[in-house]
Design a protein around this motif. Structure first.
Motif, PDB file in Angstrom:
ATOM      1  N   LEU A  78     -38.357 -16.154  18.939  1.00 10.16           N
ATOM      2  CA  LEU A  78     -36.563 -15.436  18.289  1.00 10.16           C
ATOM      3  C   LEU A  78     -35.895 -15.939  19.135  1.00 10.16           C
ATOM      4  O   LEU A  78     -34.282 -16.082  19.115  1.00 10.16           O
ATOM      5  N   SER A  79     -35.853 -15.677  20.696  1.00  7.18           N
ATOM      6  CA  SER A  79     -35.651 -15.905  21.586  1.00  7.18           C
ATOM      7  C   SER A  79     -34.965 -16.833  22.008  1.00  7.18           C
ATOM      8  O   SER A  79     -33.833 -17.334  22.497  1.00  7.18           O
ATOM      9  N   LEU A 107     -35.978  -6.471  17.205  1.00  3.26           N
ATOM     10  CA  LEU A 107     -36.155  -8.328  16.748  1.00  3.26           C
ATOM     11  C   LEU A 107     -34.852  -7.596  16.079  1.00  3.26           C
ATOM     12  O   LEU A 107     -34.043  -8.644  15.643  1.00  3.26           O
ATOM     13  N   HIS A 124     -39.033 -14.962  29.802  1.00  2.85           N
ATOM     14  CA  HIS A 124     -37.766 -13.776  29.019  1.00  2.85           C
ATOM     15  C   HIS A 124     -38.251 -12.451  28.773  1.00  2.85           C
ATOM     16  O   HIS A 124     -39.093 -12.303  28.412  1.00  2.85           O
ATOM     17  N   VAL A 169     -41.754 -22.194  24.575  1.00  2.00           N
ATOM     18  CA  VAL A 169     -42.231 -21.251  25.025  1.00  2.00           C
ATOM     19  C   VAL A 169     -43.852 -21.795  25.220  1.00  2.00           C
ATOM     20  O   VAL A 169     -44.598 -22.917  25.242  1.00  2.00           O
ATOM     21  N   ALA A 229     -45.643  -8.523  17.568  1.00  2.00           N
ATOM     22  CA  ALA A 229     -44.491  -8.199  17.317  1.00  2.00           C
ATOM     23  C   ALA A 229     -43.256  -8.900  18.470  1.00  2.00           C
ATOM     24  O   ALA A 229     -42.176  -9.660  18.513  1.00  2.00           O
ATOM     25  N   ARG A 230     -44.176  -8.753  19.628  1.00  2.00           N
ATOM     26  CA  ARG A 230     -43.043  -9.078  20.783  1.00  2.00           C
ATOM     27  C   ARG A 230     -43.514 -10.810  21.053  1.00  2.00           C
ATOM     28  O   ARG A 230     -42.554 -11.378  21.548  1.00  2.00           O
ATOM     29  N   GLU A 231     -44.384 -12.011  20.382  1.00  2.00           N
ATOM     30  CA  GLU A 231     -44.645 -12.830  20.128  1.00  2.00           C
ATOM     31  C   GLU A 231     -43.350 -12.789  19.587  1.00  2.00           C
ATOM     32  O   GLU A 231     -41.625 -14.246  19.429  1.00  2.00           O
ATOM     33  N   TRP A 232     -43.214 -12.212  18.597  1.00  2.00           N
ATOM     34  CA  TRP A 232     -41.202 -12.735  17.610  1.00  2.00           C
ATOM     35  C   TRP A 232     -40.216 -12.906  18.426  1.00  2.00           C
ATOM     36  O   TRP A 232     -39.141 -13.795  18.434  1.00  2.00           O
ATOM     37  N   LEU A 233     -40.203 -11.329  19.018  1.00  2.00           N
ATOM     38  CA  LEU A 233     -39.554 -11.691  20.082  1.00  2.00           C
ATOM     39  C   LEU A 233     -39.393 -13.150  20.934  1.00  2.00           C
ATOM     40  O   LEU A 233     -38.247 -13.555  21.305  1.00  2.00           O
ATOM     41  N   ILE A 234     -39.871 -13.246  21.022  1.00  2.00           N
ATOM     42  CA  ILE A 234     -39.993 -14.754  22.285  1.00  2.00           C
ATOM     43  C   ILE A 234     -39.639 -15.987  21.746  1.00  2.00           C
ATOM     44  O   ILE A 234     -38.777 -16.386  21.751  1.00  2.00           O
TER      45      ILE A 234
END
Lengths: 257, 257
Positions: free
Chosen positions: A146-147, B143, B75, A237, A139-144
């Motif tokens: 999406l950032s 998210l 980030h 990333v 989920a936190r990878e997703w955050l990255i």
DNA sequence: CGACATCTTGACTGCGTTCAAACATGGTGG
DNA sequence: CCACCATGTTTGAACGCAGTCAAGATGTCG
């Protein structure tokens, strides 16, 4: 509940699921209580805010986890693929709706039975704990991903994620002489939701990446990754590990190069 | 390790932490092994990719969880406040760097001891499981917030999140006759990172919300929420529960209205 | 008081959203 | 077998928001 149900299968819990490391007794107990269910694309598996009666483990197909916004639109917060588990244990209602993005099968464990088993089988509880830990990281990878301000960057990140995380899921990845062929398992609209943008922008960025020679668009949902390094660069990333993963993949599948 | 360490305190594990429901024996064992540490703003608590030697539980202050990108920028993927736990159990290296966003204290449990205790104390394992489950939900809420295209929407979501999740953390929320006063616990640059934008845009959007009468800017980091409904509308997400939370808050603290 | 950090404001440019229409693709029925 | 429609994808044009760079304002601390 609109999906079809049939009796549990033996092969459900083999493979590289969260349950692969369990003691035989625990696995037997799980298999004894599990029921396979199949849903067609678009059907709702679990509604947000409802106490789902079961814990699930995906066998095939893709489920999407999403939240319905105030204006009626839906936003996707994650995809569930083969081997992923879903449903809450020892806790309140689900926070997100789960729908079948494609035709999908999963095996369902009755919640109360599952929790009872967890309580008396520490190895199961441990497996679930590790599973959720990994979910959290993802989920936190997703955050990255999406950032990333640039849409092309998010798409690049998504493609790399597909390569690294779904590398052993059948029909997603396929190495070819030219590079790696990726099958995007969801349609443009869903992908747009997932990346926080619109289908039009997805299309434009994808074609822009193609014009730069980074990828090829074989079909709208079949992408050939030509230049993994450029892709990682676009994703911004630090995907060094992703690159090495990809290059491993290439080497293993075409040792003639 | 640059932070200061002192002997474990009794009061560390009371309050509404993940550990509040534990059996007394388990809690005693935890308190026996814990060491309080304090870090100054800016110091690194855990480096990404390193096996941290401990599990932590924040006592005061704010920690930020972040990933360093290929281009050197960082980030932020989450904030840790009082009562939050961090550090991986039974698993590989940390995926993210943890830094003190403000001066902060937390209590540290040596990793191996902690894991040993987890294995023989099912209630602790259960507590950790529930804790991570909640973390996962929070990450997914992020998210949703980050998926908002408009910066003002993300800020609104962030403010609502502060209200709902940090309502019992001291010095964050404070009801007033005019509305709810929120103290933003991090500076503009961090907030910008957190919301995937730049400080300038934060500033502009915040002032735009002020001009619409939704909020007031008492100080750069002290926001007065005037119109919770408009804020939820701007956040776009279905924050009905957040609104009710806020209105409860208002009613409880100023029954004269 | 001056030096520094943080926040704010301004002007410009570019990317992405939006709305609209054209273009594939697949399935259905005549 | 082809016309037709439904769905999904692509392309085009115009606008607006936010990123960027630069300068100004505000606050803080020695």
């Amino acid at each position: 509940m609109t999906g079809k149900t049939r009796k549990g299968t033996r092969l459900a819990l083999s493979g590289s699921t969260a349950f692969s490391q369990l003691r035989p007794e625990t696995r037997d107990a799980l298999e004894a209580m599990c029921r396979a269910k199949s849903y067609r694309a678009g059907q709702t598996v679990i509604h947000a805010q409802e106490h789902s009666g079961f814990i699930g483990c995906v066998l095939s197909g893709i489920l999407r986890m999403q939240k319905t916004l105030a204006d009626g639109r839906e936003h996707i917060v994650g995809l569930l693929v083969e081997g992923d588990t879903f449903g809450r244990v020892f806790d309140g209602a689900a926070e997100f709706t789960i729908e079948a993005a494609t035709d999908a099968e999963f095996c369902a464990f009755p919640r109360t039975k599952f929790e009872a088993l967890m309580t008396r089988a520490p190895d199961l509880e441990r497996a679930i704990l590790l599973n959720i830990t990994n979910e959290l990281d993802r989920a936190r990878e997703w955050l990255i991903i999406l950032s990333n301000q640039k849409i092309a960057g998010r798409i690049s990140g998504f493609l790399l994620l597909l390569c690294s995380r779904f590398r052993d899921i059948d029909h997603i990845l396929q190495p070819s002489p030219e590079g790696i062929e990726v099958k995007i398992p969801i349609n443009r609209a869903d992908l747009a939701h997932l990346l926080g943008t619109r289908p039009e922008s997805i299309s434009r960025s994808l074609h822009s990446l193609r014009d730069q020679g980074v990828i090829d668009i074989l079909e709208p949902d079949r992408i050939l990754i030509r230049d993994t390094k450029a892709l990682a660069l676009a994703a911004d990333v630090d995907e060094i590990e992703a690159i090495s993963t990809l290059q491993d993949l290439l080497k293993n599948h075409r040792p003639e190069h």
